[in-house]
Structure formats: C-alpha cells, structure tokens
Design an enzyme around this catalytic site. Structure first.
Site, PDB file in Angstrom:
ATOM      1  N   PHE A 245       0.791  -1.369   0.097  1.00 29.35           N
ATOM      2  CA  PHE A 245       0.085   0.012  -0.136  1.00 29.35           C
ATOM      3  C   PHE A 245       0.978   1.278  -0.002  1.00 29.35           C
ATOM      4  O   PHE A 245       0.305   2.374   0.368  1.00 29.35           O
ATOM      5  CB  PHE A 245      -0.885  -0.032   1.107  1.00 29.35           C
ATOM      6  CG  PHE A 245      -1.815  -1.328   1.495  1.00 29.35           C
ATOM      7  CD1 PHE A 245      -2.502  -1.770   0.691  1.00 29.35           C
ATOM      8  CD2 PHE A 245      -1.442  -2.249   2.472  1.00 29.35           C
ATOM      9  CE1 PHE A 245      -3.137  -2.943   0.606  1.00 29.35           C
ATOM     10  CE2 PHE A 245      -2.120  -3.396   2.698  1.00 29.35           C
ATOM     11  CZ  PHE A 245      -2.945  -3.879   1.844  1.00 29.35           C
ATOM     12  N   ILE A 470       2.083  -7.527  -5.379  1.00 24.24           N
ATOM     13  CA  ILE A 470       1.818  -6.941  -3.835  1.00 24.24           C
ATOM     14  C   ILE A 470       0.300  -7.330  -3.567  1.00 24.24           C
ATOM     15  O   ILE A 470      -0.339  -6.571  -2.852  1.00 24.24           O
ATOM     16  CB  ILE A 470       2.110  -5.223  -3.670  1.00 24.24           C
ATOM     17  CG1 ILE A 470       1.266  -4.765  -4.791  1.00 24.24           C
ATOM     18  CG2 ILE A 470       3.486  -5.188  -4.100  1.00 24.24           C
ATOM     19  CD1 ILE A 470       1.340  -3.020  -4.720  1.00 24.24           C
ATOM     20  N   GLN A 639     -10.101  -5.146  -6.362  1.00 21.26           N
ATOM     21  CA  GLN A 639      -9.487  -3.993  -6.077  1.00 21.26           C
ATOM     22  C   GLN A 639     -10.336  -2.867  -5.545  1.00 21.26           C
ATOM     23  O   GLN A 639     -10.370  -2.315  -4.718  1.00 21.26           O
ATOM     24  CB  GLN A 639      -8.517  -3.392  -7.275  1.00 21.26           C
ATOM     25  CG  GLN A 639      -7.555  -4.169  -7.569  1.00 21.26           C
ATOM     26  CD  GLN A 639      -6.210  -4.168  -6.584  1.00 21.26           C
ATOM     27  OE1 GLN A 639      -6.350  -2.832  -5.842  1.00 21.26           O
ATOM     28  NE2 GLN A 639      -5.337  -4.773  -6.529  1.00 21.26           N
ATOM     29  N   GLY A 703      -5.313   2.944 -14.204  1.00 26.93           N
ATOM     30  CA  GLY A 703      -4.852   2.371 -13.144  1.00 26.93           C
ATOM     31  C   GLY A 703      -6.020   2.258 -12.153  1.00 26.93           C
ATOM     32  O   GLY A 703      -6.962   3.187 -12.100  1.00 26.93           O
ATOM     33  N   GLU A 706      -5.877   2.330  -6.832  1.00 28.04           N
ATOM     34  CA  GLU A 706      -6.006   3.261  -5.698  1.00 28.04           C
ATOM     35  C   GLU A 706      -7.285   4.231  -5.832  1.00 28.04           C
ATOM     36  O   GLU A 706      -7.524   5.217  -5.008  1.00 28.04           O
ATOM     37  CB  GLU A 706      -4.729   4.297  -5.807  1.00 28.04           C
ATOM     38  CG  GLU A 706      -3.441   3.374  -5.249  1.00 28.04           C
ATOM     39  CD  GLU A 706      -2.072   4.175  -5.430  1.00 28.04           C
ATOM     40  OE1 GLU A 706      -1.820   4.814  -4.483  1.00 28.04           O
ATOM     41  OE2 GLU A 706      -1.750   4.126  -6.694  1.00 28.04           O
TER      42      GLU A 706
HETATM   43 MO1  MOS Z   1       0.484   3.382  -3.995  1.00 23.59          MO
HETATM   44  S1  MOS Z   1       0.703   4.196  -2.117  1.00 23.59           S
HETATM   45  O1  MOS Z   1       1.286   4.601  -5.097  1.00 23.59           O
HETATM   46  O2  MOS Z   1       1.980   2.218  -3.452  1.00 23.59           O
END
Ligand code: MOS
Length: 741
Positions: A245, A470, A639, A703, A706
């Site tokens: 993260f 990740i 996500q 993306g 996020e």
């Molecule tokens: Mo994300 S906070 O840009 O790893």
C-alpha cells in the site's frame, strides 16, 4: 459467472482466476522472510524512547552478556554505512541512524540492532540495551509548540506551481452562495499483514537481499549506494509481497543496516521488525488540514474554488502530496487558487499510502461539494452534473471522462431517486438513515518498463519482468496479455516477477503497474508475432504450408523465439530506460501531459445512526467506476471492493493516536488500531462501467488499484450529515463526535 467474477462488458478482459491463487492459499507462495539460508543469524531492533534529543551514552554490557549475541550495531560502529537519503516517496533521513548519528528526530527511531544466533537471544538482549538520552520537549502535531510551518511553494518540485486560474478571490466575492470550511484527516498506518522484513546473504562479495518490495530495482540501487558497492553486485528477491500500500516502495534504513551486519559478521542475517516498530521505521499517511472556499451561482455553476492544504512532515524531510493538483481539476471550476503548506514536527517522515494525494484532498473537496449543494438546495448528484466539464479551469482537456455515467448507474442501482433531501428525515425505528455520495478519482500513471518474452514451439510462453506482486494480480494480467497476444491459453504462460535479475519494471505505485507492464509485454509479443509471420523466403530453409504454431516454428527452423522489449511512455526521455535500470522510475500521466488522464467513479453509501447511542453502521454501498480497459473483471472488482472497504475505515475507524506530550504513537498494534471487520461491512455492490480511452497508453488501461478508496470517506460523512444534520469535518467520524456535536 458469480458476483466475484463479473461478466465482462465492452473493453473488459475475462475474470481469469489468479495464476498464483493456489500457491497463495496453500502456503506454497514464498514471502521474503520465508527464504532459508544456512547458518542464519537474527537481528532485533532497538528504537528510541524519546522523540527529540540525542543519545548521550549507550550501555551495552548486559545485552552483550546474553548467550548467543554476536554483535550490537549502533551509530558508534556503523560509520562506514552511507545514509539513506530522503526521496519523494517518503521515508528517509528522519529514520536514518546512519545520517543522524546520536541525534534523535522521532520516537521509535532505529538506534541499535542486536544480532544473535537466535531470534530469542537477540530479542532478550535488545531489551537489555540501556540508553541515556539528552531529551528535549518534542512537537507532536499541528498546533504543538515548536512545530514549524513552511510555505510549500518554497520546497522542491511537488508543491510548487500548483493549479491557479483566473481571479478566484474576486469570483468568490461575486458568487451567489459560498462556503468557507475546514477539514482534517488523521495519521494512518498501512499495517500490511506481512511485517517489514529484510534478510541478507553475502557470497563472494555479492549481496542477495530478500525483502518485500514495491520496487526491487530501487532497493537494489539504494542498497548499493548505502554500502558503497557496485549495483550489479546486489540482487533483490521479492516474489510475493504480503501487502504494501505504499509502505514498501522506498529504501528505508533497516535494509542497509541488515546488509552491513551480515557483511561484518560474515553470516546471513534476518530481521523481522515487530508490528509496533513498523509504525516508526517505515512510512505512513500524514495528517492533513484543509481550508476550502467555494462559491457558485444560484443555478449551481461553481465560479471559484480555493483549496489550501497543510501537511504534517518530519523535522528534516519536506514530504508532501499536494493533492490540490487533482482536486482543482475535478470539476469545471471557473477560477482556481491553490496552496500547500508543510508543518515540520518531531515525527518520522511520512510517505506514500494508498492514493496518497487524493484520499485526503478529495475527501475535503467532496465534503465541500455536499455542503455547497446543501447551501444551494440542489441535489448533490445534479450539482456535480452542472459542474461536469471536459476541460479544467486552465483549459486542459480530459482524455476521457465518464464521471456522470458512473453517477447515473450507481444512483439507479442505489435507488437515489427515493431520497428525501432533508437531513434527519429518513428513519427506521430508532435508526436515522442517511444517504450520501461522492466522486472517486485517481490519476492515470504509466511508467517506462522492460520485459522479456519467450514463446516455444510447443505453445508455452515464459514472461520475465521485475514487476511486483503486492496482492494486485499483476502476474495474472500479464499472463492474460501474453496469452491474448500469442493466441495461447493463460495456463500456457508462466510469468516470473519480483527479482532484480529480471528486466526492470517501474515501482508498483501510483496504480501504474498494469498499464506499464501489460504495455511492454504486448510490445514484446508483437515482436514475436512479427518474427513468426516473416515470409518463408526471408528465413530460408523451412518449408511446409501449414499455419499452426508448430508449422510456423518449423519454417523458421527454431525451437523458441525470445524478444526483449522496452516501453517508453509519452514524456519519457532517451535516458529514461537507462535510469530505470539504475533504480529511478519514470511515471508520466495524470495532470502532467497534454491531456488530463484520470480514472473516475461515483460512490453511494447508506449509513444508519442510532438515534440514542449514535452508533454508526454502513449497511450498503454502491460504487460505479470507469477506468478504460479492464484486464480482468475479477481482480478489478476485488480492487474496488478493497478500496471502498478501506474508505469506510478512513471514514469511521482508522487513526493513529498520538500522545502529544511525547510525540509517540499510542495504538501501534492491530488490537488498538481500528479497522473494519466483517461485521462492519455489509453489502458492497460494484458496477464496472465500460470505457474506452486509446490516448492513455497502448493498452488503454487506467490504473485502478488506488481509485476506489478515494471519495468513500466523504460519501460516508455526507451520509452521516444527511442522517443527523451534523457535519463532522475531522476524520474519523466516531460516535463520540456525534454525541457531543
Ligand atoms: Mo501506492 S501508495 O502509490 O503504493
């Protein structure tokens, strides 16, 4: 298809299960600290118990006397180690024993590492290290005596040249309705389940490092610098990362320290920092404050938007996210004025945390949008529609923008038309019902990347790319890309990632990984296809007219074709790839290019607030998101789901509490650091909105990692206002704030 695997709509890929799912659920997946090494020694950190001052004396005799202790590393015997410099993503000097020497800049700073034959001996000895400090009164946070405010326009890069357009103060004065409001967001810590670990093994002057990393080439380069050795003698291995993260994107001081210790002792050394140490030896999300002034015409058209931010950082490092870069572009504001200030206190240096600029800044904007809509007596969705615009206040156009499509689809699914707009008007027995909404937005980044792809005559392919798994599913979408391009099943593609011996990929940050990695893998596959389809005359000996893969290979007279590709996004320079190899990633996109490139979404939330106890529940949420091409509807939905749940966490649960007397984190463990559990999350409905944008990158991917936790906190806060008529402008919204409001 089930709910977890939505049927693909236009411009969406199949919901292929993760190619590494079985490895993960069976425990076969190896995380960094799982790698064995012969004759391992174990490190245990000692961290400072003061936040400001210096070490006067170290008392190490009792610790040294513990059987099995090999060495204790402190600022007194690590002088050869070069400091880890501050970098844009956070971390850096304020946690660096090597740079600070005996000086202490924050609570929990690494001041020593004990290395012993066993973890238990190292831990016992660490507890016996005694330190005499010359302590000074620390400044903990905003408003603490001694905290120093700095004008953001005086520090490098990020906070300079922020969006400005027209005369915003004048436009504000002329508006029919205006608000002038302040918001605040707290410190947050990522707390990935996998702890911060580093294992270093030396062999013949070469260093192998096992560490969970969002950027193996960056870690390799940083370690080489800190240890003053050539980078080609360092290899970083990180096949799986148990959550990051943003917290595992930078080089932090523990890594060179472990490498140094392993070299000195001539033994492999493994460090697994504890959960509470993770709060101070790595990065976190900084506290922020906001002042927003916004004015509109009677018909709802916004004429002026003024957003000023304050961000907390450490004493030495100027970390800031400056999310006004994004807030000032989300709507067609007439005039715009933005500014960012840094506030230096005695804290470790903050850094990237999921959606770093937009989570706090868009929370503030989307709360303010709700407040101004209420002021104008306009429906919040219609207020956004009035201000929807294909250009920002500076005249820059969007590459694509499906914001209102997202609002319309989510509003329909949610049943928004049945909302009674009067606060406190909707009720079910003792429960006050509130409905709120907010926009989600995240800049579309794309980075320079390289990859190698090998296709064999038997139809199997092997992809090598130093991407980072990740938890996002990068191996899966890369396998899908190669399979799609080469016309073979996903199961015939093997993807190797997470190793600095592979061709470099960018940092797994800024939600760029899918766009960047799939783009370069596509390029390599295209080169393979070009070679396969070369006419027989140009390749000589082969014969046969068939067109199966085997026939094509037969004609070429080879058993496999391998192609290495480099992908350079717009804005990249001739030396961008060289720099990537040297550990400096290039990320373009967002607001930087000729068009605004962003993924967008709309989130609707129902809250129920108990009329007497003020307990706050979130029975249902609907999110609709448009992000260009989706490679995999299953991983995409996952996500979004995780993002919205984290948004609820930001809204109602999460905050790192700080003791202002000692500038010390109080709830630095998973028992006291509040996050939602299953009982806090009921129905989350995700709508994947088809969108096509060929401008953003060759794959057309925006993306999404996020996107979805942006705006959720505002949607919840707006719903709480609708339920109760009370505006809470400081996150998290806990019931005691409603009781005392
Ligand atoms: Mo994300 S906070 O840009 O790893």
């Amino acid at each position: 298809m089930n709910r977890a695997a939505p049927a693909p709509l236009a411009n969406m890929g199949e919901p292929a299960p993760r190619v590494d799912a079985r490895q993960k659920v069976t425990g076969e997946a190896r995380y960094a600290s799982d790698f064995p090494a012969g004759n391992m020694a174990y490190g245990y950190l000692v961290t400072s118990s003061i936040a400001r001052g210096r070490i006067a004396r170290l008392f190490l005799d009792n610790a040294r006397a513990v059987p099995g202790v090999l060495e204790i590393f402190t600022h007194e015997n690590t002088g050869e180690l070069k400091p880890v410099p501050y970098s844009g993503g956070g971390g850096g000097a304020a946690t660096s024993m090597q740079k600070l020497g005996p000086e202490v800049h924050h609570d929990g700073q690494i001041v020593a590492m004990v290395v012993a034959d066993t973890f238990e001996a190292a831990r016992e000895a660490a507890g016996l290290v005694k330190i005499e400090y010359r302590a000074e009164q620390p400044s903990a946070t905003f408003g603490s005596p001694g905290a120093v405010e700095a004008d953001g326009s005086e520090v490098p890069a990020k906070t300079k040249d922020l969006p400005q357009a027209g005369d915003a103060l004048n436009a504000l004065a002329e508006a029919d309705a205006m608000i002038d409001v302040a918001y605040g967001t707290p410190t947050q810590h990522h707390n990935p389940i996998e702890l911060f670990t580093t294992t270093c093994v030396w062999r013949d002057g070469e260093l192998t490092v096992f560490e969970p990393s969002q950027f193996v080439y960056g870690l390799k380069a940083g370690l080489a610098k800190a240890l003053d050795m050539p980078a080609d003698k360092v290899r970083v291995i990180s096949p799986f990362v148990g959550g990051a993260f943003g917290s595992k994107a930078q080089v932090t001081p523990r890594s060179p320290l472990v490498a140094f210790a392993a070299r000195k002792l001539n033994r492999p050394v493994k460090l697994v920092a504890t959960r509470d140490q993770g709060f101070t030896i790595a990065t976190y999300r900084a506290e922020t404050r906001h002042r927003i002034r916004m004015g509109a015409d009677r018909d709802g058209k916004i004429k002026s938007f003024i957003h000023e931010g304050w961000e907390l950082t450490s004493r030495p490092d100027p970390y800031a996210v400056a999310g006004v870069e994004d807030s000032a572009r989300l709507y067609g504001f007439g005039a715009v004025q933005t500014h960012v200030n840094l506030v230096h206190a005695d804290r470790n240096t903050p850094g990237f945390m999921r959606s770093p600029p937009v989570v706090p800044y868009i929370y503030a904007l989307e709360s303010a949008m709700d407040e101004l809509a209420a002021e104008l007596d306009l429906d919040p969705v219609e207020f956004r529609r009035v201000n929807d615009s294909m250009t920002d206040a500076t005249g820059k156009p969007w590459s694509s923008r499906s914001l209102m499509t997202c609002y319309d689809q989510a509003a329909e699914r949610f049943g928004w038309k049945d909302r009674d707009s009067r606060p406190g008007s909707m009720r079910d027995g003792d429960w006050l019902i509130g409905w709120g909404c907010a926009s989600a937005v995240y800049p579309t980044h794309v980075g320079a990347a390289t990859a190698r792809v090998r296709l064999q005559a038997n139809g199997e392919a092997h992809v090598q790319i130093a991407a980072h798994e990740i938890g996002v599913g990068v191996r899966t979408v890369v396998a899908q890309t190669a399979a799609d391009q080469l016309g073979i099943p996903v199961s015939a593609v093997e993807v190797e990632t997470g190793d600095s011996a592979l061709p470099p990929a960018p940092v797994a940050g800024g939600s760029n990984q899918t766009a960047s990695c799939c783009s370069v893998v596509m390029k390599a596959c295209e080169a393979i296809k070009a070679r396969l389809s070369q006419p027989p005359s140009t390749v000589g000996s082969g014969s046969g007219g068939g067109n199966t893969l085997e026939d094509q290979f037969k004609r070429l007279g080879v058993g496999a074709i391998e192609e290495y590709a480099e992908f350079l996004p717009p804005g990249g320079k001739p030396d961008t790839i060289k720099k990537l190899y040297a550990g400096t990633p290039f990320l373009g996109g967002g607001s930087q290019g000729e068009k605004l490139m962003y993924a967008l979404g709309a989130e609707f939330v129902e809250v129920r607030v108990h009329a007497l106890t003020r307990e706050i529940r979130v029975p249902r949420m609907v999110g609709a998101f448009a992000a260009g091409r989706l490679m995999n509807t299953r991983t995409a939905r996952s996500q979004y789901l995780g993002g919205m749940i984290w948004g609820v966490s930001s809204a109602l649960h999460e905050a790192t509490e700080i003791d202002p007397r000692n500038a010390r984190y109080v709830n630095d463990n998973l028992a006291d650091y509040m996050i939602p559990v299953n009982a806090d999350i009921a129905d989350v409905d995700i709508i994947l909105v088809p969108e096509r944008d060929d401008f953003v990158n060759p794959m057309g991917v925006k993306g999404i990692g996020e996107l979805a936790n942006v705006g959720t906190a505002a949607a919840v806060a707006n719903a709480v206002y609708h339920a109760t008529g009370v505006r809470i402008r400081q996150l998290p919204i806990r019931l005691e704030k409603l009781l005392t409001a």
